[in-house]
Design a protein around this motif. Sequence first.
Motif, PDB file in Angstrom:
ATOM      1  N   ASP A   1       0.842  -1.194   0.000  1.00 56.30           N
ATOM      2  CA  ASP A   1       0.000   0.000   0.000  1.00 56.30           C
ATOM      3  C   ASP A   1       0.879   1.247   0.000  1.00 56.30           C
ATOM      4  OD1 ASP A   1      -1.975  -1.813   0.278  1.00 56.30           O
ATOM      5  OD2 ASP A   1      -2.836  -1.000   2.109  1.00 56.30           O
ATOM      6  N   SER A   2       0.247   2.387  -0.203  1.00 55.09           N
ATOM      7  CA  SER A   2       0.958   3.655  -0.079  1.00 55.09           C
ATOM      8  C   SER A   2       0.301   4.527   0.990  1.00 55.09           C
ATOM      9  CB  SER A   2       0.976   4.388  -1.428  1.00 55.09           C
ATOM     10  OG  SER A   2      -0.352   4.548  -1.904  1.00 55.09           O
ATOM     11  N   SER A   3      -0.395   3.879   1.929  1.00 59.41           N
ATOM     12  CA  SER A   3      -1.110   4.646   2.950  1.00 59.41           C
ATOM     13  C   SER A   3      -0.955   4.004   4.327  1.00 59.41           C
ATOM     14  CB  SER A   3      -2.605   4.746   2.598  1.00 59.41           C
ATOM     15  OG  SER A   3      -3.185   3.452   2.564  1.00 59.41           O
TER      16      SER A   3
ATOM     17  N   PHE B   1     -12.423   5.152  13.197  1.00 59.86           N
ATOM     18  CA  PHE B   1     -11.481   5.606  12.174  1.00 59.86           C
ATOM     19  C   PHE B   1     -11.114   7.066  12.425  1.00 59.86           C
ATOM     20  CE2 PHE B   1     -10.906   7.775   8.041  1.00 59.86           C
ATOM     21  CZ  PHE B   1      -9.748   7.135   7.624  1.00 59.86           C
ATOM     22  N   LEU B   2      -9.829   7.368  12.370  1.00 63.66           N
ATOM     23  CA  LEU B   2      -9.369   8.741  12.585  1.00 63.66           C
ATOM     24  C   LEU B   2      -9.020   9.418  11.270  1.00 63.66           C
ATOM     25  CD1 LEU B   2      -7.077   8.245  15.719  1.00 63.66           C
ATOM     26  CD2 LEU B   2      -9.278   9.423  15.650  1.00 63.66           C
ATOM     27  N   ASN B   3      -8.057   8.847  10.544  1.00 63.67           N
ATOM     28  CA  ASN B   3      -7.625   9.488   9.311  1.00 63.67           C
ATOM     29  C   ASN B   3      -6.714   8.535   8.532  1.00 63.67           C
ATOM     30  OD1 ASN B   3      -7.354  11.481   7.367  1.00 63.67           O
ATOM     31  ND2 ASN B   3      -7.004  13.111   8.869  1.00 63.67           N
ATOM     32  N   THR B   4      -6.269   8.992   7.385  1.00 62.43           N
ATOM     33  CA  THR B   4      -5.352   8.211   6.547  1.00 62.43           C
ATOM     34  C   THR B   4      -4.206   9.104   6.089  1.00 62.43           C
ATOM     35  OG1 THR B   4      -7.173   6.850   5.710  1.00 62.43           O
ATOM     36  CG2 THR B   4      -5.124   6.786   4.468  1.00 62.43           C
ATOM     37  N   PHE B   5      -2.992   8.591   6.249  1.00 62.42           N
ATOM     38  CA  PHE B   5      -1.837   9.259   5.649  1.00 62.42           C
ATOM     39  C   PHE B   5      -1.565   8.573   4.312  1.00 62.42           C
ATOM     40  CE2 PHE B   5       2.685   8.818   4.666  1.00 62.42           C
ATOM     41  CZ  PHE B   5       3.028  10.150   4.484  1.00 62.42           C
ATOM     42  N   THR B   6      -1.478   9.362   3.249  1.00 65.54           N
ATOM     43  CA  THR B   6      -1.285   8.793   1.917  1.00 65.54           C
ATOM     44  C   THR B   6      -0.047   9.389   1.269  1.00 65.54           C
ATOM     45  OG1 THR B   6      -3.684   8.615   1.697  1.00 65.54           O
ATOM     46  CG2 THR B   6      -2.393   8.358  -0.306  1.00 65.54           C
ATOM     47  N   SER B   7       0.722   8.533   0.610  1.00 65.96           N
ATOM     48  CA  SER B   7       1.882   8.990  -0.153  1.00 65.96           C
ATOM     49  C   SER B   7       1.825   8.344  -1.531  1.00 65.96           C
ATOM     50  CB  SER B   7       3.180   8.643   0.578  1.00 65.96           C
ATOM     51  OG  SER B   7       3.243   7.250   0.807  1.00 65.96           O
ATOM     52  N   LYS B   8       2.832   8.599  -2.360  1.00 66.89           N
ATOM     53  CA  LYS B   8       2.804   8.084  -3.727  1.00 66.89           C
ATOM     54  C   LYS B   8       3.404   6.689  -3.847  1.00 66.89           C
ATOM     55  CE  LYS B   8       3.011  12.686  -5.824  1.00 66.89           C
ATOM     56  NZ  LYS B   8       3.810  13.625  -6.666  1.00 66.89           N
ATOM     57  N   GLU B   9       4.476   6.441  -3.092  1.00 70.24           N
ATOM     58  CA  GLU B   9       5.223   5.192  -3.256  1.00 70.24           C
ATOM     59  C   GLU B   9       4.671   4.082  -2.367  1.00 70.24           C
ATOM     60  OE1 GLU B   9       7.797   4.665  -5.379  1.00 70.24           O
ATOM     61  OE2 GLU B   9       7.442   6.681  -6.184  1.00 70.24           O
ATOM     62  N   PRO B  10       4.590   2.843  -2.859  1.00 71.01           N
ATOM     63  CA  PRO B  10       4.150   1.727  -2.002  1.00 71.01           C
ATOM     64  C   PRO B  10       5.232   1.363  -0.989  1.00 71.01           C
ATOM     65  CG  PRO B  10       4.808   0.919  -4.157  1.00 71.01           C
ATOM     66  CD  PRO B  10       4.856   2.408  -4.239  1.00 71.01           C
ATOM     67  N   GLN B  11       4.807   0.785   0.131  1.00 69.25           N
ATOM     68  CA  GLN B  11       5.758   0.433   1.192  1.00 69.25           C
ATOM     69  C   GLN B  11       6.110  -1.051   1.136  1.00 69.25           C
ATOM     70  OE1 GLN B  11       3.110   2.548   3.250  1.00 69.25           O
ATOM     71  NE2 GLN B  11       1.762   0.951   3.985  1.00 69.25           N
TER      72      GLN B  11
END
Length: 489
Positions: free
Chosen positions: A289-291, A306-316
């Motif tokens: 995923d990337s989040s 549920f609180l929130n989601t941190f999202t980025s471009k690259e998968p982990q």
Amino acid sequence: MSFRKVVRQSKFRHVFGQPVKTEQCYDDIRVSRVTWDSTFCAVNPAFVAIIVEASGGGAFLVLPLHKTGRIDKSYPTVCGHTGPVLDIDWCPHNDHVIASGSEDCTVMVWQIPENGLVQPLTEPVVVLEGHSKRVGIISWHPTARNVLLSAGCDNVVLIWNVGTAEELYRLDGLHPDLIYSVSWSRDGARFCTACKDKSVRVIDPRRGTVVAEKERAHEGARPMRAIFLADGKIFTTGFSRMSERQLALWDTENLEEPMGLQELDSSNGALLPFYDPDTNVVYVCGKGDSSIRYFEITEEPPYIHFLNTFTSKEPQRGMGWMPKRGLDVSKCEIARFYKLHERKCEPIIMTVPRKSDLFQDDLYPDTAGPEAAMEAEEWVAGRTAGPVLVSLRHAYVPSKQRDLKVNRRTLLHESRPPATATPPATPPATPAPTRLSAPPALGTLPSAPTGRLEEVLQEVSALRALVAEQGQRISRLEEQLSRLENGHV
């Protein structure tokens, strides 16, 4: 009609994630490509360890936290295993001791030098041999010194006394299939496991018995994970029969039905949960995923919020998690992840936005410290103890903004060093000669009569007293504001 309770009140509702700048990442690292659902990364307040690609065996990097930037290909590694390393874990009671499990069926414990590695480390402090197949899970006991758990693909859980290199308990026959995850309870009296047979088990290692078991906790065939929460409940991640990813919360006293169950999405990466017992927040990272999603666990339904989601471009590819005592409390940092890309490690900082720059004691209750609560022999004898807690207040460093506020109060004290925090309420009876530069600033000529000069000096003294009084009042108001923001009356 009132809408006041439509939005649930939580101090973690506005938590946001932020990756660090490029120069603060760890670059040019060949992260391991082995097909195993491990985090591939372990972090403590001194070092970050990352499992890397290695020819002719298994290896992992150990970098001091401050060694950011490009990592040279010739940088020394820990390379004593003859097969790929599958899991690593830092000792919670010694920031220079790390354990590793490998495909070569062994567990090795390593002592890292004070300032990191200067040459390849090939000789472990101790080698623990007892598994007949590869060792995929390593986990230190949270409160007993030198107690280490290992789980292998032979479906056996072994518990070791690292100090004597002896096998304390061999838990054989409790798992009919591959063990996906192991998690100790907060006091280390029990641990829970997730198994390929879709069951979650709570095990008492000293008795060698299964205390509780939930069959088919998640219906899907893909890997699931289970972690103990601080209050004894169990949080699981897995897949539904339709291959949708799920989260569930279980009461160990009654495992018939989950207390809460949420479906996330239909991605196929295993979900790795990270739990903060101080704030009761669970962070969920999917492999590939990337989040990063985060949830607050509470006592009232629906229990998982549920609180929130941190999202980025690259998968982990993997993820490391910093213990609470390694965070920057002066910036209201409540979590820090070390996200593994294909060729780098990127720290991600989770912050609670606060207007006040005082120490936020509601965000930082006393947390587990580096001191062990007992020795291995005491734990074997039947003793149970929670972690030894430490306060993070001493780690609080006032921000520059706070320093400027303090210095602003002392601008009239021209002969004092700028580091003085609070001016005295009453000035000296006889002013120093160097302070005679103050009257001209108030419009008084240097050749003024003595009586007029004394009058001006008295006025300056009165102003100083007033500034000191106002400074104390500002401090009191800031504390009141902080309490109001934190929900305290």
